[in-house]
Design a protein around this motif. Structure first.
Motif, mmCIF file in Angstrom:
data_model
loop_
_atom_site.group_PDB
_atom_site.id
_atom_site.type_symbol
_atom_site.label_atom_id
_atom_site.label_comp_id
_atom_site.label_asym_id
_atom_site.label_seq_id
_atom_site.Cartn_x
_atom_site.Cartn_y
_atom_site.Cartn_z
ATOM 1 N N ASP A 192 25.259 36.018 33.469
ATOM 2 C CA ASP A 192 26.217 36.531 32.488
ATOM 3 C C ASP A 192 25.531 36.548 31.140
ATOM 4 O OD1 ASP A 192 27.124 34.323 30.515
ATOM 5 O OD2 ASP A 192 27.320 33.302 32.426
ATOM 6 N N ALA A 193 26.042 37.349 30.222
ATOM 7 C CA ALA A 193 25.427 37.444 28.891
ATOM 8 C C ALA A 193 26.416 38.076 27.925
ATOM 9 C CB ALA A 193 24.139 38.275 28.947
ATOM 10 N N ASP A 195 29.704 37.197 29.277
ATOM 11 C CA ASP A 195 29.734 35.733 29.237
ATOM 12 C C ASP A 195 31.137 35.137 29.249
ATOM 13 O OD1 ASP A 195 30.124 36.748 26.675
ATOM 14 O OD2 ASP A 195 28.779 35.332 25.685
ATOM 15 N N ALA A 196 32.014 35.607 28.384
ATOM 16 C CA ALA A 196 33.371 35.055 28.351
ATOM 17 C C ALA A 196 34.105 35.313 29.663
ATOM 18 C CB ALA A 196 34.154 35.647 27.179
ATOM 19 N N HIS A 197 33.815 36.437 30.287
ATOM 20 C CA HIS A 197 34.455 36.783 31.551
ATOM 21 C C HIS A 197 34.002 35.855 32.671
ATOM 22 C CE1 HIS A 197 34.734 40.162 28.883
ATOM 23 N NE2 HIS A 197 35.534 40.836 29.677
ATOM 24 N N MET A 210 42.234 35.557 28.315
ATOM 25 C CA MET A 210 41.940 36.402 29.466
ATOM 26 C C MET A 210 42.907 36.146 30.609
ATOM 27 S SD MET A 210 37.810 36.336 29.464
ATOM 28 C CE MET A 210 36.930 37.219 28.176
ATOM 29 N N SER A 211 43.341 37.227 31.237
ATOM 30 C CA SER A 211 44.263 37.103 32.367
ATOM 31 C C SER A 211 44.111 38.305 33.275
ATOM 32 C CB SER A 211 45.712 37.000 31.881
ATOM 33 O OG SER A 211 46.085 38.153 31.136
ATOM 34 N N ILE A 212 44.534 38.144 34.528
ATOM 35 C CA ILE A 212 44.452 39.231 35.501
ATOM 36 C C ILE A 212 45.818 39.418 36.166
ATOM 37 C CG2 ILE A 212 41.992 38.942 35.929
ATOM 38 C CD1 ILE A 212 42.638 37.385 38.429
ATOM 39 N N THR A 213 46.085 40.659 36.556
ATOM 40 C CA THR A 213 47.345 40.997 37.210
ATOM 41 C C THR A 213 47.087 41.946 38.370
ATOM 42 O OG1 THR A 213 47.679 42.822 35.642
ATOM 43 C CG2 THR A 213 48.778 40.736 35.142
ATOM 44 N N ARG A 214 48.035 41.995 39.289
ATOM 45 C CA ARG A 214 47.891 42.903 40.430
ATOM 46 C C ARG A 214 48.294 44.329 40.077
ATOM 47 N NH1 ARG A 214 49.962 38.143 42.583
ATOM 48 N NH2 ARG A 214 48.473 37.026 43.908
ATOM 49 N N THR A 215 49.111 44.480 39.048
ATOM 50 C CA THR A 215 49.508 45.812 38.584
ATOM 51 C C THR A 215 49.086 45.965 37.123
ATOM 52 O OG1 THR A 215 51.723 45.007 37.975
ATOM 53 C CG2 THR A 215 51.454 45.972 40.169
ATOM 54 N N VAL A 232 29.518 27.762 35.697
ATOM 55 C CA VAL A 232 30.104 27.736 37.039
ATOM 56 C C VAL A 232 30.485 29.148 37.468
ATOM 57 C CG1 VAL A 232 32.070 26.940 38.414
ATOM 58 C CG2 VAL A 232 30.913 25.353 36.861
ATOM 59 N N GLY A 233 31.071 29.919 36.546
ATOM 60 C CA GLY A 233 31.436 31.297 36.871
ATOM 61 C C GLY A 233 30.224 32.133 37.234
#
Length: 606
Positions: A138-139, A314-316, A352-357, A542-543
């Motif tokens: 990552d970077a 990186d943040a992701h 940061m967040s993720i959703t299915r829609t 870790v990510g």
């Protein structure tokens, strides 16, 4: 070298004692003694294990490892990570940054790669390289420019060939950003309505206008994370994370948008099937080519063919690591990743967040399809200054010099202030520290607002000043600004809710501010959501390692790798006694925004 198991145990116990002392400073009210002991025991076991490996080469472990590489703004880091997410070893090496004029920041891919090779060799020194089954990079989202045969191509007005990277925080492309935003192209919907001057298309347009020889000589233009996978494998594969988040790639169409490039006056980038900006785009966590090339393997000290994953910003990567974290000793906790918001909280903060829609929200970047975990849409909000803001409050106060002389390090000053706030609340007969700012209110955007207002011209407001001086004055001001950052997070969350986002059930924290119990407690109380602090604080590394684990097929998917390697954390519940107070103060917080706009209208004669 230790010569006996007893000596190894003593070595590990000393490391555990050191860790306990370090955690004690962080502990205060939210990190309980059991967590300190648990992490100390883990450190003890890990140190004994690694030390035994280092000094008993004939008895090497068969444990599987993955390497995570993180290139930040000022350094390259690597970690040796076990399959369950334990960070066994890590190393860091500074990288160079040139600042030829104000707001210009340039780096070198040669310098960055050399730093990476150094830290990777350090973290794998105690194991057999065959134990490393995958590596992930990552970077920062910085722009890399390469000419013929992959040679560095200058991005500097001074023509220095070595300086071929425009750093993410470089703000030279202000006019080019405005030009692209004038188009009001439909793709801008995915970046909250407008590109940022920290994204890549404005920087490429700047090169076209100001360094035409560089622009016309481009063989490849990479996001820095993608450059690293190319450098490691020799294969030009772009991560969907980088191109959709920072390059205006059309994820819905699974292709670059020629109409957008024409509107941005960058139509040349469409030639040869978009070869310069990437014709092969893959989701994160997929294997790149045939793994490490012979040259890269030699430089890194790893085996030829070691699996290399498509990369992340990186943040992701930090979000990927944290989204898999679960509460310790809480089997009944909800573990739906779309109900978690990950805060990478340091100098600035990313939400940061993720959703299915898909969720389209003004002032929030995204939704980016498959940008972190395939099958999910990703949204990113943020605060331009967070830890930097609190440092500013601290260092501009009249009491700072005396506190610095007495306590030496800023982290101990914050600890002192946290304790002082508890004492003040008790002395004044208040039920909670939060009540100390009953009449003190802050709008925290001294450096403009990124989310959800997306107005870089906004400035800070502080109301409720009195004649109090000294350290007590600093403590109250520090509390008010810390609360204001949490109200800003609540503002982002409520903005997402207004656009039909699924409810959150947990906030997760990593980064420097995650070590400040007041910051985390304020977020839990003000957002009325449990806060989860991972036991492993190096979640970006870790990510990155989880990318390698997924690409190597050790886990069936990137989501399962995140859950398996995310580990556990300490859950901090919101205080129900403060709900009404914070609801009232949040109303004042929103009024401060409204009033600032009204003041501007008055002064502008509107």
């Amino acid at each position: 070298a230790p010569e006996s198991g007893r000596d190894l145990s003593q070595t590990g116990r000393r490391a555990a004692d050191t860790l306990t002392a370090q955690i004690s400073y962080q502990s205060q009210s939210i990190f309980d003694a059991s967590r300190v002991r648990r992490r100390a025991r883990q450190s003890l076991n890990n140190n004994i294990y690694l030390t035994a490996n280092r000094f008993n080469s004939g008895n090497m472990s068969n444990e599987t490892y993955f390497v995570g590489v993180d290139v930040g703004t000022g350094s390259a880091r690597a970690a040796l990570v076990a399959a369950d997410g334990r960070v066994e070893q890590q190393a860091v090496q500074e990288i160079k940054t040139w600042t030829p004029e104000p707001h210009y920041y340039e780096q070198s891919t040669d310098d960055i790669w050399q730093a990476i090779c150094k830290v990777v060799k350090q973290v794998i020194a105690g194991i057999n390289k065959s134990q490393v089954k995958g590596i992930g990079f990552d970077a920062t989202c910085s722009l890399v420019i390469l000419g013929t045969d992959g040679a560095p191509l200058t991005v500097s007005k001074n023509g220095a060939v070595e300086q071929n990277v425009i750093l993410w925080m470089d703000h030279r492309a202000e006019k080019e950003t405005a030009k692209i935003n004038e188009s009001k192209h439909a793709l801008l919907r995915y970046v909250g309505g407008q590109v940022s001057l920290e994204m890549e298309m404005p920087k490429l347009l700047w090169l076209k206008r100001h360094l035409p020889n560089t622009y016309n000589g481009i063989w490849r233009a990479f996001d820095l994370p993608d450059f690293l996978t190319w450098r490691a494998t020799g294969v030009d594969t772009r991560s969907l994370c980088s191109v959709v988040c920072k390059w205006n790639y059309d994820a819905a169409a699974h292709n670059w948008n020629e109409d957008f490039l024409r509107a941005a006056d960058l139509q040349e980038l469409a030639s040869k099937k978009f070869a310069a900006i990437g014709s092969d785009v893959q989701p994160p966590g997929k294997p790149v080519g045939k793994g490490l090339s012979p040259q890269a393997a030699t430089e890194l000290g790893l085996a030829v063919g070691t699996v290399v994953s498509t990369s992340l910003i990186d943040a992701h990567a930090g979000a990927l690591g944290m989204l898999g974290c679960r509460a310790d000793n809480n089997e009944d906790a909800v573990d739906d990743v779309q109900g978690k918001m990950a805060l990478i909280a340091g100098t600035s903060t990313c939400h940061m967040s993720i959703t299915r829609t898909a969720c389209f929200a003004e002032g929030v970047w995204g939704p980016y399809q498959d940008a972190i975990i395939p099958g999910y849409f990703f949204n990113e909000g943020g605060q331009s200054i967070a830890g930097h803001l609190l440092d500013h409050v601290l260092k501009t106060h009249e009491s700072y010099a005396a506190l610095k002389e007495q306590l030496v390090e800023d982290k101990y000053i914050y600890l002192h202030l946290n304790k002082l706030l508890n004492q003040l609340a008790q002395e004044r007969g208040l039920s909670n520290v939060s009540c100390l700012t009953q009449d003190v209110h802050v709008w925290p955007d001294l450096h403009g607002n990124r989310s959800p207002v997306a107005d870089p011209t906004l400035r800070g407001i502080l109301t409720g000043l009195d004649m109090t001086r000294g350290v007590q004055s600093l403590a109250i001001k520090y509390l008010a600004f810390t609360q204001a950052l949490a109200y800003g997070t609540r503002h982002i969350i409520e903005n997402l809710y207004q656009h039909k986002r699924a409810p959150f059930h947990t906030l997760l924290f990593c980064g420097g501010l995650a070590k400040n119990p007041l910051y985390v407690q304020c977020h839990a109380d003000i957002c009325n959501l449990p806060a989860l602090i991972p036991d492993e604080q190096e979640m970006v590394l870790v990510g990155a390692a989880a990318l390698g684990a997924a690409a190597a097929g050790y886990y069936k998917s990137l989501e399962s790798a995140s859950k398996a390697m995310g580990g556990t954390g300490q859950l901090l519940l919101p205080n129900p006694q403060t709900v009404e107070l914070h609801n009232r103060k949040y109303k004042v917080f929103l009024k401060l925004l409204e009033h600032q706009r009204q003041y501007r209208e008055i002064m502008q004669g509107a």
